[in-house]
Design a protein around this motif. Structure first.
Motif, PDB file in Angstrom:
ATOM      1  N   LEU A   1      -2.415  -2.252  -7.658  1.00  0.00           N
ATOM      2  CA  LEU A   1      -3.044  -3.555  -7.805  1.00  0.00           C
ATOM      3  C   LEU A   1      -2.069  -4.610  -7.292  1.00  0.00           C
ATOM      4  N   PRO A   2      -2.548  -5.781  -6.896  1.00  0.00           N
ATOM      5  CA  PRO A   2      -1.618  -6.834  -6.466  1.00  0.00           C
ATOM      6  C   PRO A   2      -0.645  -7.173  -7.594  1.00  0.00           C
ATOM      7  N   PRO A   3       0.642  -7.335  -7.292  1.00  0.00           N
ATOM      8  CA  PRO A   3       1.618  -7.657  -8.348  1.00  0.00           C
ATOM      9  C   PRO A   3       1.215  -8.884  -9.163  1.00  0.00           C
ATOM     10  N   GLU A   4       0.611  -9.863  -8.493  1.00  0.00           N
ATOM     11  CA  GLU A   4       0.230 -11.092  -9.193  1.00  0.00           C
ATOM     12  C   GLU A   4      -0.936 -10.878 -10.160  1.00  0.00           C
ATOM     13  N   ALA A   5      -1.568  -9.713 -10.102  1.00  0.00           N
ATOM     14  CA  ALA A   5      -2.676  -9.410 -11.019  1.00  0.00           C
ATOM     15  C   ALA A   5      -2.210  -9.311 -12.471  1.00  0.00           C
ATOM     16  N   PHE A   6      -0.895  -9.222 -12.670  1.00  0.00           N
ATOM     17  CA  PHE A   6      -0.368  -9.077 -14.021  1.00  0.00           C
ATOM     18  C   PHE A   6       0.221 -10.379 -14.550  1.00  0.00           C
ATOM     19  N   THR A   7      -0.195 -11.493 -13.945  1.00  0.00           N
ATOM     20  CA  THR A   7       0.102 -12.810 -14.489  1.00  0.00           C
ATOM     21  C   THR A   7      -1.137 -13.313 -15.217  1.00  0.00           C
ATOM     22  N   GLU A   8      -0.942 -14.272 -16.100  1.00  0.00           N
ATOM     23  CA  GLU A   8      -2.013 -14.649 -17.023  1.00  0.00           C
ATOM     24  C   GLU A   8      -3.236 -15.277 -16.373  1.00  0.00           C
ATOM     25  N   GLU A   9      -3.038 -16.165 -15.409  1.00  0.00           N
ATOM     26  CA  GLU A   9      -4.158 -16.951 -14.906  1.00  0.00           C
ATOM     27  C   GLU A   9      -4.622 -16.528 -13.515  1.00  0.00           C
ATOM     28  N   TRP A  10      -4.246 -15.345 -13.081  1.00  0.00           N
ATOM     29  CA  TRP A  10      -4.633 -14.890 -11.747  1.00  0.00           C
ATOM     30  C   TRP A  10      -6.099 -14.491 -11.700  1.00  0.00           C
ATOM     31  N   HIS A  11      -6.749 -14.829 -10.603  1.00  0.00           N
ATOM     32  CA  HIS A  11      -8.133 -14.421 -10.369  1.00  0.00           C
ATOM     33  C   HIS A  11      -8.236 -13.769  -9.001  1.00  0.00           C
ATOM     34  N   PRO A  12      -8.987 -12.685  -8.870  1.00  0.00           N
ATOM     35  CA  PRO A  12      -9.108 -11.996  -7.585  1.00  0.00           C
ATOM     36  C   PRO A  12      -9.718 -12.882  -6.503  1.00  0.00           C
ATOM     37  N   THR A  13      -9.263 -12.664  -5.280  1.00  0.00           N
ATOM     38  CA  THR A  13      -9.830 -13.309  -4.098  1.00  0.00           C
ATOM     39  C   THR A  13     -10.544 -12.232  -3.280  1.00  0.00           C
ATOM     40  N   PRO A  14     -11.261 -12.607  -2.235  1.00  0.00           N
ATOM     41  CA  PRO A  14     -11.912 -11.595  -1.386  1.00  0.00           C
ATOM     42  C   PRO A  14     -10.934 -10.614  -0.745  1.00  0.00           C
ATOM     43  N   ASP A  15      -9.646 -10.981  -0.736  1.00  0.00           N
ATOM     44  CA  ASP A  15      -8.630 -10.093  -0.154  1.00  0.00           C
ATOM     45  C   ASP A  15      -7.837  -9.331  -1.210  1.00  0.00           C
ATOM     46  N   SER A  16      -8.336  -9.300  -2.442  1.00  0.00           N
ATOM     47  CA  SER A  16      -7.654  -8.588  -3.524  1.00  0.00           C
ATOM     48  C   SER A  16      -8.291  -7.219  -3.706  1.00  0.00           C
ATOM     49  N   TYR A  17      -7.453  -6.187  -3.723  1.00  0.00           N
ATOM     50  CA  TYR A  17      -7.971  -4.820  -3.756  1.00  0.00           C
ATOM     51  C   TYR A  17      -7.328  -3.980  -4.852  1.00  0.00           C
ATOM     52  N   LEU A  18      -8.111  -3.043  -5.359  1.00  0.00           N
ATOM     53  CA  LEU A  18      -7.604  -1.871  -6.055  1.00  0.00           C
ATOM     54  C   LEU A  18      -7.447  -0.806  -4.975  1.00  0.00           C
ATOM     55  N   VAL A  19      -6.235  -0.315  -4.775  1.00  0.00           N
ATOM     56  CA  VAL A  19      -5.973   0.684  -3.734  1.00  0.00           C
ATOM     57  C   VAL A  19      -5.727   2.033  -4.399  1.00  0.00           C
ATOM     58  N   VAL A  20      -6.425   3.049  -3.926  1.00  0.00           N
ATOM     59  CA  VAL A  20      -6.343   4.382  -4.515  1.00  0.00           C
ATOM     60  C   VAL A  20      -5.842   5.354  -3.446  1.00  0.00           C
ATOM     61  N   LYS A  21      -4.850   6.169  -3.818  1.00  0.00           N
ATOM     62  CA  LYS A  21      -4.266   7.135  -2.885  1.00  0.00           C
ATOM     63  C   LYS A  21      -4.177   8.503  -3.545  1.00  0.00           C
ATOM     64  N   ALA A  22      -4.263   9.552  -2.725  1.00  0.00           N
ATOM     65  CA  ALA A  22      -4.110  10.917  -3.223  1.00  0.00           C
ATOM     66  C   ALA A  22      -3.715  11.813  -2.059  1.00  0.00           C
ATOM     67  N   PRO A  23      -3.065  12.946  -2.338  1.00  0.00           N
ATOM     68  CA  PRO A  23      -2.650  13.860  -1.266  1.00  0.00           C
ATOM     69  C   PRO A  23      -3.821  14.289  -0.387  1.00  0.00           C
ATOM     70  N   GLY A  24      -3.620  14.175   0.923  1.00  0.00           N
ATOM     71  CA  GLY A  24      -4.639  14.612   1.875  1.00  0.00           C
ATOM     72  C   GLY A  24      -5.785  13.652   2.066  1.00  0.00           C
ATOM     73  N   MET A  25      -5.718  12.487   1.444  1.00  0.00           N
ATOM     74  CA  MET A  25      -6.806  11.521   1.517  1.00  0.00           C
ATOM     75  C   MET A  25      -6.316  10.209   2.133  1.00  0.00           C
ATOM     76  N   ASP A  26      -7.180   9.566   2.925  1.00  0.00           N
ATOM     77  CA  ASP A  26      -6.882   8.214   3.386  1.00  0.00           C
ATOM     78  C   ASP A  26      -6.982   7.256   2.198  1.00  0.00           C
ATOM     79  N   PRO A  27      -6.217   6.160   2.202  1.00  0.00           N
ATOM     80  CA  PRO A  27      -6.300   5.215   1.091  1.00  0.00           C
ATOM     81  C   PRO A  27      -7.710   4.637   0.937  1.00  0.00           C
TER      82      PRO A  27
END
Length: 328
Positions: A87-113
Motif C-alpha cells: 500500500l502507499p506509505p502515506e496510507a498509514f497517516t491519519e488523514e490520507w485519502h486515496p486518489t485515482p493513482d493509489s493502488y493496492l499492489v499484490v505480488k506472488a511467485p510466477g505472477m505479474d503484479p
C-alpha cells in the motif's frame, strides 16, 4: 498490578507524573506494527498505524474467496503465505485519502503484479462468508478474479469488506460492542519478542515472528508476560486484553515457502497448553501464543488522534493474577 494502581494511573494519565505522583514505568516498547491488508497474506511492517472502529486501518479489509464466496485462509490454501501486499506509505497517516493513482499492489511467485485502484467504487456481491459470519462485500473485479484463479488453480475472487452497510461483531462473551472486518476473531493481537526468543531457545530450528502474525510486537518485557496484561495504555489509548490467542495450524506453515510442518506447535504443547497454563479449566489441547486485544477508543466517533507508533512505550495498568484466570 493492583486495581488501585490502575485507578491511580488513570487519574494521573499515562506515565503517571502529576503533582506528587510517581512515574509509571513502561512494561515494554512497541517494536513493530504489522498490518495484513488481505486476510492470510503477508503482512506489512509500518512505522505507525491509525486505529479505526474495526482495528488498524487497512487490516484484513480484503479476503480471497472461492466460487461459493467462502474465505480462503492459510489453513486450506498455504500458498497465501507467499502473496505479498503493498500500500502507499502515506496510507498509514491519519488523514490520507486515496486518489485515482493509489493502488493496492499484490505480488506472488510466477505472477505479474496485480494493481487494485483504491478509490474505485465496486459492485457488491452477496453471500461472502468468513467463519460464522456472512454478508455482502465489494467485488474487486474480473482482473483480480483472473489473477487469483490462476494463482490457486481454482475459481477465486478478491473482495473488500463493505463497512458502509455490514457489521461483523466480536464474540460478546469476551468483548461486547466491538467489531472487526475479515480478521479471525478480534481487532488486535499482541505478542512479545521475549516470548519468541524464549520459544526459539528450546526449538531445534528457530522460527520467525511471522508464524504468529501479531499486529503489535513489543519488546523489553519478560517472556509471555503479555498473557497477563488486562489493561494497558499506548499513546494515551486504552487497550484491553480479552482472550489468550489459541493457535491453529498456521504457525506450523513456513511463511517463506508455504510448507506445513509440526513445529512450533509440537513444542508449544509441552508448556503452552490448557493443561499447563489453565489447569482449572477443561483441557482442550489448545496451545496459546499472544493475547487478543480491543481498543476502548475505537468505540467512539472521534476520528483524530487514534494512532500508535513504533517505539511507543506500553504502560500496563492492570494485570490478571495468573494465566489460569485469563479468558481463553
Amino acid at each position: 498490578m493492583e486495581k488501585a494502581a490502575s485507578f491511580l494511573s488513570s487519574l494521573l494519565g499515562v506515565g503517571g507524573g502529576g503533582s506528587g505522583g510517581e512515574e509509571l514505568e513502561p512494561a515494554a516498547t512497541v517494536r513493530s506494527i504489522l498490518i495484513y491488508p488481505i486476510k492470510s497474506c503477508r503482512g506489512i511492517s509500518v512505522p505507525q498505524a491509525p486505529i479505526t472502529s474495526t482495528g488498524f486501518q487497512w487490516d484484513r479489509q480484503w479476503v480471497v474467496v472461492n466460487s461459493k464466496g467462502r474465505a480462503y485462509t492459510q489453513r486450506v490454501e498455504p500458498k497465501l503465505a507467499l502473496v505479498e501486499v503493498e500500500l502507499p506509505p502515506e496510507a498509514f497517516t491519519e488523514e490520507w485519502h486515496p486518489t485515482p493513482d493509489s493502488y493496492l499492489v499484490v505480488k506472488a511467485p510466477g505472477m505479474d503484479p496485480l494493481k487494485i485502484v483504491l478509490s474505485t467504487e465496486r459492485p457488491t456481491v452477496d453471500d461472502v462468508s468468513v467463519w460464522e459470519w456472512s454478508g455482502s462485500a465489494y467485488d474487486e473485479g474480473a482482473e483480480a478474479a483472473k489473477w487469483f484463479s490462476s494463482y490457486f488453480g481454482n475459481p477465486s475472487r478478491l473482495v473488500r469488506f463493505k463497512e458502509a452497510s455490514e457489521i461483523r461483531p466480536t464474540n460478546p462473551d469476551y468483548a461486547q460492542g466491538y467489531k472487526i472486518m475479515f480478521t479471525d476473531c478480534f481487532p488486535f493481537l499482541i505478542a512479545s519478542q521475549g516470548s519468541l526468543d524464549a520459544l526459539n531457545e528450546i526449538l531445534k530450528e528457530p522460527v520467525p515472528m511471522n508464524r504468529f502474525r501479531p499486529n503489535i510486537l513489543v519488546d523489553g518485557c519478560d517472556p509471555y508476560s503479555e498473557d497477563l496484561w488486562k489493561t494497558m495504555k499506548i499513546n494515551k489509548l486504552t487497550f484491553q486484553g480479552v482472550k489468550l490467542c489459541n493457535r491453529c495450524k498456521v504457525p506450523t506453515i513456513n511463511q517463506e515457502n508455504g510448507i506445513f510442518g509440526t513445529e512450533p506447535t509440537e513444542t508449544l504443547l509441552t508448556f503452552r497448553s490448557d493443561e499447563v497454563l489453565r489447569p482449572s479449566h477443561k483441557n482442550k489441547r489448545q496451545v496459546y501464543f499472544g493475547q487478543n486485544l480491543v481498543c476502548k477508543e475505537s468505540l467512539s466517533a472521534k476520528d483524530k488522534g487514534r494512532i500508535i507508533k513504533v517505539d511507543d512505550p506500553v504502560y500496563v495498568l492492570e494485570s490478571y493474577p495468573s494465566s489460569d484466570e485469563v479468558p481463553a
